[in-house]
Design a protein around this motif. Structure first.
Motif, PDB file in Angstrom:
ATOM      1  N   TRP A 157      -3.051  -4.686   2.535  1.00  0.00           N
ATOM      2  CA  TRP A 157      -2.101  -3.881   1.758  1.00  0.00           C
ATOM      3  C   TRP A 157      -1.055  -4.783   1.116  1.00  0.00           C
ATOM      4  O   TRP A 157      -0.136  -5.241   1.779  1.00  0.00           O
ATOM      5  N   VAL A 158      -1.197  -5.001  -0.161  1.00  0.00           N
ATOM      6  CA  VAL A 158      -0.232  -5.810  -0.893  1.00  0.00           C
ATOM      7  C   VAL A 158       1.151  -5.165  -0.850  1.00  0.00           C
ATOM      8  O   VAL A 158       2.173  -5.840  -0.747  1.00  0.00           O
ATOM      9  N   PHE A 159       1.173  -3.851  -0.859  1.00  0.00           N
ATOM     10  CA  PHE A 159       2.466  -3.170  -0.956  1.00  0.00           C
ATOM     11  C   PHE A 159       3.327  -3.395   0.285  1.00  0.00           C
ATOM     12  O   PHE A 159       4.554  -3.302   0.228  1.00  0.00           O
ATOM     13  N   ARG A 174       2.758  13.892   1.436  1.00  0.00           N
ATOM     14  CA  ARG A 174       2.584  12.539   0.917  1.00  0.00           C
ATOM     15  C   ARG A 174       3.497  11.629   1.719  1.00  0.00           C
ATOM     16  O   ARG A 174       4.204  12.086   2.611  1.00  0.00           O
ATOM     17  N   GLY A 175       3.566  10.373   1.340  1.00  0.00           N
ATOM     18  CA  GLY A 175       4.471   9.460   2.025  1.00  0.00           C
ATOM     19  C   GLY A 175       3.735   8.566   3.002  1.00  0.00           C
ATOM     20  O   GLY A 175       2.522   8.694   3.202  1.00  0.00           O
ATOM     21  N   THR A 176       4.509   7.660   3.595  1.00  0.00           N
ATOM     22  CA  THR A 176       3.926   6.634   4.468  1.00  0.00           C
ATOM     23  C   THR A 176       4.692   6.569   5.781  1.00  0.00           C
ATOM     24  O   THR A 176       5.915   6.451   5.786  1.00  0.00           O
ATOM     25  N   ARG A 188      -5.477   2.534   8.438  1.00  0.00           N
ATOM     26  CA  ARG A 188      -4.921   3.668   7.694  1.00  0.00           C
ATOM     27  C   ARG A 188      -5.474   4.989   8.212  1.00  0.00           C
ATOM     28  O   ARG A 188      -6.692   5.187   8.275  1.00  0.00           O
ATOM     29  N   GLY A 230      -3.508  18.630   2.336  1.00  0.00           N
ATOM     30  CA  GLY A 230      -4.149  17.961   1.201  1.00  0.00           C
ATOM     31  C   GLY A 230      -4.518  16.518   1.450  1.00  0.00           C
ATOM     32  O   GLY A 230      -5.216  15.906   0.635  1.00  0.00           O
ATOM     33  N   GLY A 231      -4.058  15.931   2.550  1.00  0.00           N
ATOM     34  CA  GLY A 231      -4.485  14.571   2.893  1.00  0.00           C
ATOM     35  C   GLY A 231      -4.009  13.499   1.941  1.00  0.00           C
ATOM     36  O   GLY A 231      -4.732  12.552   1.638  1.00  0.00           O
ATOM     37  N   ARG A 232      -2.811  13.614   1.452  1.00  0.00           N
ATOM     38  CA  ARG A 232      -2.275  12.576   0.557  1.00  0.00           C
ATOM     39  C   ARG A 232      -1.247  11.689   1.264  1.00  0.00           C
ATOM     40  O   ARG A 232      -0.750  10.741   0.686  1.00  0.00           O
ATOM     41  N   LEU A 284       0.130   4.108   8.561  1.00  0.00           N
ATOM     42  CA  LEU A 284      -0.382   2.736   8.569  1.00  0.00           C
ATOM     43  C   LEU A 284       0.013   2.068   9.882  1.00  0.00           C
ATOM     44  O   LEU A 284       1.172   2.137  10.296  1.00  0.00           O
ATOM     45  N   GLY A 322       8.089   8.840   0.368  1.00  0.00           N
ATOM     46  CA  GLY A 322       8.988   7.897   1.030  1.00  0.00           C
ATOM     47  C   GLY A 322       8.272   7.157   2.146  1.00  0.00           C
ATOM     48  O   GLY A 322       7.062   7.327   2.346  1.00  0.00           O
ATOM     49  N   THR A 323       9.045   6.357   2.876  1.00  0.00           N
ATOM     50  CA  THR A 323       8.453   5.498   3.915  1.00  0.00           C
ATOM     51  C   THR A 323       9.311   5.552   5.175  1.00  0.00           C
ATOM     52  O   THR A 323      10.521   5.376   5.115  1.00  0.00           O
ATOM     53  N   GLU A 362      -0.078   9.186   4.661  1.00  0.00           N
ATOM     54  CA  GLU A 362      -0.787   8.131   5.403  1.00  0.00           C
ATOM     55  C   GLU A 362       0.051   7.639   6.569  1.00  0.00           C
ATOM     56  O   GLU A 362       1.283   7.649   6.526  1.00  0.00           O
ATOM     57  N   THR A 418      13.604   4.820   2.265  1.00  0.00           N
ATOM     58  CA  THR A 418      12.965   4.055   3.342  1.00  0.00           C
ATOM     59  C   THR A 418      13.789   4.181   4.613  1.00  0.00           C
ATOM     60  O   THR A 418      15.007   4.019   4.582  1.00  0.00           O
TER      61      THR A 418
END
Lengths: 270, 299
Positions: A226-228, A202-204, A253, A261-263, A267, A184-185, A265, A166
């Motif tokens: 988003w709970v996460f 991937r990742g945020t 989002r 591949g669009g995995r 936010l 990761g974030t 994000e 993070t």
């Protein structure tokens, strides 16, 4: 053991390479033994005691390093335990390849802070340079674990190629933030430069300030709860900076990079 | 021993080692937490035929849950780690993930781990996202109301199943009132659950049966209607109904605490409330590793 404080002697001409100085390695050593540890000053190997006044004392397993007037690279690089507090600015590679423990800089940090780190905490109270938490030069993989917290702003390519962990930047992040992320974030509270998430697999990316338009390669999936994000806030705890300053339950989002591949994000909390 | 005029029989409850885990379920409101946990702990009264024994241990306020929402911790007991893993996957997958707004977290961290979200993530069909925070892995699985957040795995602990005590009542309503009071008191004790309906068992069992293939049958010694024909009856004159409370706990102290709280609550009603005696179920001490002597528990 007690801790140590390093005060640069007058006339030290940098840059100083401090790879060898990790609190874990100093454990059990007296001040004299610490003074004999070889560091690199201006490209030449030098006993630490020739460049710094070494004083015993302070918190256990803690190294306090005063850096006023010179550049110190590699502080905490590869460290696995203990704590380093830098009173002043840090040079490049602060906490790079960190595996555990904590490195805190009261001023600014140069490039590649926390690069390729795998665990622990890097805390920068000022600004960070380019490649924060990214890969080390000529390496394919960015940080794989741990937490980086920057109270100021970050340079270009923060979180580039990171695959876990993070990064929290309270201020702005430069261009190509989160580029080529694998997981990761990265959370940037201020404005984000161009090409955020470029090539992201991937990742945020969590952006406190919405970009003027969705970055190229990202599509808008709407606003959701988003709970996460609550989990993220609670787990990050004290060094959360802007993340901890307000509730973060709802966010827009953007999904991308569609070319990869669009995995991933982006936010944008509302 | 007598407490408030209620006879405490000099006997012991015989209990067994079991594997357990604790899950924390959260949702938008306490009502939706209850919806998820009620479903998840349904048909989980006895390992004899349910695969596990489960119930809500504690209702958790938002400040005690990982995501700051209302929640509840659920204890699940099974005879082996493999069986526990199977039950956790099925119950969380079918009862928690399906419940609106829910999330599920590990509530026990010490011991070997079994999959939680690590198995359920495949429901995401490739769109699931892993997040490692503070050394723990969480899965974000896209579902129709947003995301189901679920911790990757949960640890298994060594618990105790089959702690018990048996209430002997003057009448059926009085016995049931005493059992309900005992169950309510035990629910306030953390680390112990009552897996049976309402926390009370009316069909206590003994090992074996006259019929081949049945591993358990009605506990004839505690059936008031058989008192006249059961040579080993434990039902004294003046007792019309018997109810049992079965307790599973995370350790001996949890079972002991729960037993003490339950018996104390029932005995507080006294003979005037129809509580005649408190007994316990055992197998002569030969089957179970744990013996909870009622007199020691209540001393």
């Amino acid at each position: 053991m007690t801790g140590f404080t390093l005060q640069p002697r007058a006339g030290v001409a940098g840059p100083v390479e401090l790879l060898a100085l990790a609190p874990g390695r100093l454990r059990g050593l007296g001040a004299d033994a610490v003074r004999r540890i070889v560091v690199t000053v201006g490209g030449l190997p030098v006993p630490l005691g020739d460049a710094f006044d070494v004083a015993e004392g302070g918190d256990e397993d803690t190294l306090v390093l005063r850096t006023e007037g010179f550049r110190a690279d590699g502080i905490g690089q590869g460290m696995a335990e203990g704590r380093i507090v830098v009173q002043g600015d840090a040079g490049d590679r602060l906490g790079a390849r960190l595996r555990g423990g904590q490195v805190t800089v009261e001023g600014r940090a140069g490039s590649h802070a926390g690069a390729a780190m795998a665990g622990g905490i890097v805390e920068i109270l000022g600004d960070a340079g380019d490649f924060l938490g990214a890969a080390m030069p000529a390496e394919p993989r960015g940080m794989t674990g741990g937490l980086i917290s920057v109270r100021g702003s970050a340079g270009a390519r923060a979180g580039e190629r990171m695959r876990r962990g993070t990064i929290i930047v309270d201020g702005a992040a430069g261009e190509f933030c989160g580029a080529f992320m694998v997981a990761g974030t990265v959370a940037a509270g201020g404005a984000c430069g161009a090409h955020a998430g470029y090539g992201m697999r991937r990742g945020t990316l969590l952006l406190g300030r919405a970009p003027a338009a969705a970055p190229e390669g990202f599509v808008d999936a709407g606003s959701h709860d988003w709970v996460f994000l609550s989990l993220l806030q609670r787990h990050v705890g004290e060094p959360s900076g802007w993340l901890g300053s307000r509730p973060l339950a709802r966010a827009r989002r953007l999904i991308g990079d569609m070319a990869e591949g669009g995995r991933g994000e982006i936010l944008i909390p509302e | 021993m007598e407490i408030n005029g209620v006879t405490i029989v000099d006997t012991f409850a015989e209990a067994f080692p079991m594997k357990f885990t604790r899950l924390v379920v959260t949702a938008d409101t306490p009502e939706w937490v209850a919806a998820a946990t009620t479903s998840m702990t349904g048909f989980a009264t006895s390992v004899i035929a349910c695969g596990c024994e489960a119930a809500v241990d504690e209702i958790l306020p938002p400040e005690r849950t990982p995501d700051g929402r209302p929640g509840a911790s659920v204890l699940i007991f099974a005879v082996s780690r493999d069986e526990l893993a199977k039950q956790v996957q099925r119950r969380v997958g079918q009862c928690v993930m399906t419940s609106p707004g829910s999330a599920c977290y590990a509530g026990h961290q010490e011991g070997k781990r079994i999959p939680l979200g690590d198995g359920l993530r495949y429901f995401g069909d490739g769109w699931q996202i892993a997040k490692r925070l503070g050394g723990r892995r969480y899965w974000r699985v896209p579902v129709m109301d947003g995301e189901f957040v679920c911790e990757g795995s949960v640890a298994v602990g060594e618990g105790i199943g089959g702690g018990n005590f048996i209430l002997l009542g003057r009448s059926r309503p009085e016995c049931l009132r005493a059992a309900a009071a005992a169950a309510a008191a035990i629910r306030d004790e953390p680390g112990a659950i009552l897996p049976f309906p309402g926390g009370v068992v009316r069909s206590g069992s003994k090992v074996g049966s006259k019929y081949k293939g049945l591993i358990a049958s009605t506990n004839t010694r505690f059936c008031p209607t058989l008192r006249a024909v059961e040579p080993e009856t434990r039902v004294p004159d003046g007792v019309e109904a018997v109810l049992e409370l079965v307790i599973d706990g995370i350790d001996e102290e949890a079972v002991r605490r729960a037993t003490r709280a339950g018996i104390a609550a029932a005995a507080a009603l006294g003979p005037a409330g129809g509580v005649i005696a408190v007994d316990a179920g055992n197998y002569g001490g030969k089957l179970g590793k744990y013996h909870f002597r009622l007199h020691e528990v209540m001393a």
